[in-house]
Write a protein that holds these residues in place. Sequence first.
Motif, short mmCIF file in Angstrom:
data_model
loop_
_atom_site.label_atom_id
_atom_site.label_comp_id
_atom_site.label_asym_id
_atom_site.label_seq_id
_atom_site.Cartn_x
_atom_site.Cartn_y
_atom_site.Cartn_z
N THR A 42 21.11 32.37 -4.92
CA THR A 42 21.72 33.20 -5.97
C THR A 42 22.85 32.47 -6.66
O THR A 42 22.93 32.45 -7.90
N VAL A 43 23.76 31.89 -5.88
CA VAL A 43 24.91 31.22 -6.50
C VAL A 43 24.51 29.93 -7.19
O VAL A 43 25.12 29.54 -8.20
N ARG A 44 23.48 29.26 -6.68
CA ARG A 44 23.01 28.03 -7.33
C ARG A 44 22.38 28.32 -8.68
O ARG A 44 22.46 27.52 -9.61
N ASP A 45 21.74 29.49 -8.80
CA ASP A 45 21.19 29.88 -10.09
C ASP A 45 22.30 30.05 -11.13
O ASP A 45 22.13 29.73 -12.31
N ALA A 46 23.44 30.56 -10.65
CA ALA A 46 24.57 30.76 -11.56
C ALA A 46 25.35 29.48 -11.80
O ALA A 46 25.89 29.27 -12.89
N ASP A 47 25.39 28.60 -10.79
CA ASP A 47 26.15 27.35 -10.91
C ASP A 47 25.42 26.24 -10.15
O ASP A 47 25.63 26.07 -8.95
N PRO A 48 24.57 25.49 -10.82
CA PRO A 48 23.78 24.43 -10.17
C PRO A 48 24.62 23.32 -9.54
O PRO A 48 24.12 22.54 -8.73
N LYS A 49 25.91 23.24 -9.88
CA LYS A 49 26.76 22.17 -9.36
C LYS A 49 27.21 22.43 -7.93
O LYS A 49 27.77 21.54 -7.29
N ILE A 50 26.98 23.62 -7.43
CA ILE A 50 27.40 23.94 -6.06
C ILE A 50 26.63 23.09 -5.06
O ILE A 50 25.39 22.99 -5.12
N HIS A 51 27.35 22.45 -4.15
CA HIS A 51 26.72 21.58 -3.16
C HIS A 51 26.22 22.42 -1.98
O HIS A 51 26.99 23.14 -1.35
N GLN A 54 28.06 21.96 1.48
CA GLN A 54 29.41 22.50 1.44
C GLN A 54 29.38 24.03 1.45
O GLN A 54 30.17 24.67 2.14
N TYR A 55 28.44 24.59 0.68
CA TYR A 55 28.34 26.05 0.63
C TYR A 55 27.98 26.61 2.01
O TYR A 55 28.58 27.61 2.45
N MET A 56 27.03 25.98 2.70
CA MET A 56 26.62 26.48 4.01
C MET A 56 27.76 26.37 5.02
O MET A 56 27.97 27.26 5.85
N ALA A 57 28.51 25.26 4.95
CA ALA A 57 29.65 25.09 5.86
C ALA A 57 30.68 26.18 5.62
O ALA A 57 31.21 26.79 6.58
N GLU A 58 30.97 26.46 4.36
CA GLU A 58 31.94 27.50 4.02
C GLU A 58 31.43 28.88 4.42
O GLU A 58 32.20 29.73 4.88
N TYR A 59 30.13 29.09 4.27
CA TYR A 59 29.53 30.38 4.62
C TYR A 59 29.70 30.68 6.10
O TYR A 59 30.13 31.78 6.48
#
Length: 255
Positions: A42-51, A54-59
Amino acid sequence: MIVFIAMTIDQHKDRFSQNPEVYLKSHHIISHLAHALSSLVTVRDADPKIHPFQYMAEYFTRISEGRHVISQNYEYIESTQHNRSSFIKYFWQSFKAIGHHGDLLTAKEYHSLIELLCHDFPFTVVQSAAKIILMDDAIADCLISFTDFLYAFQVQFYYNEFLLKSREIYQTLAGDDRLDGVESQKFLEDILPLTTTFHCPPSKILTRILSKSQKISFYTYILGIANSDSINCYIGVLPKKSLCLETDSSGHSGG
């Protein structure tokens, strides 16, 4: 994610006796992964620059810190015991100023506050928590202190299925004489098998609560659970009731 898995390992000394499938299921690792991947898409659809890494680690860091329940729906919040305890702590931290001010609110008003954190949280859970304090004749306009509601809400939400089943067993034993109570030992014998099916308070604490008298009412039983410091410590997110309004949000983890 490593932080979250390490946390679950530290909490369970019998981890080496579990096979991988049981371990993953008992700690809801697969469901957390599925939700994390769905959120990532969902967030990658809104912002493809998200790594992704890094996102999984933060999650999973948010999960280990209990911040993952913020702005989630009820289905997600109630899906695991860790989610439930995290939401209880979130509610306490968000609204404990009400307790500082000494305000008294109705069950419907507490439900309105909870809806600010989870838009589809059912009123039935809040109403059941209020009945722990006000008995079964609780009505919508009865006023409840924040501290009393908080600790009743904690056990009602955390052990909701177990308490509902306990009520069914009690009503079966009591028949038409519910006000007179039931035999404590028989009630204990009938609810202990629930520990293999539901998330329950430790059996030794239930035994202690039900060993104080020969007969017990359901109100006395459930109030004993709500007021138990041992159960509060076992859940591990709120301070002792006497310290609830004195401890800052970073001062106590309970276990």
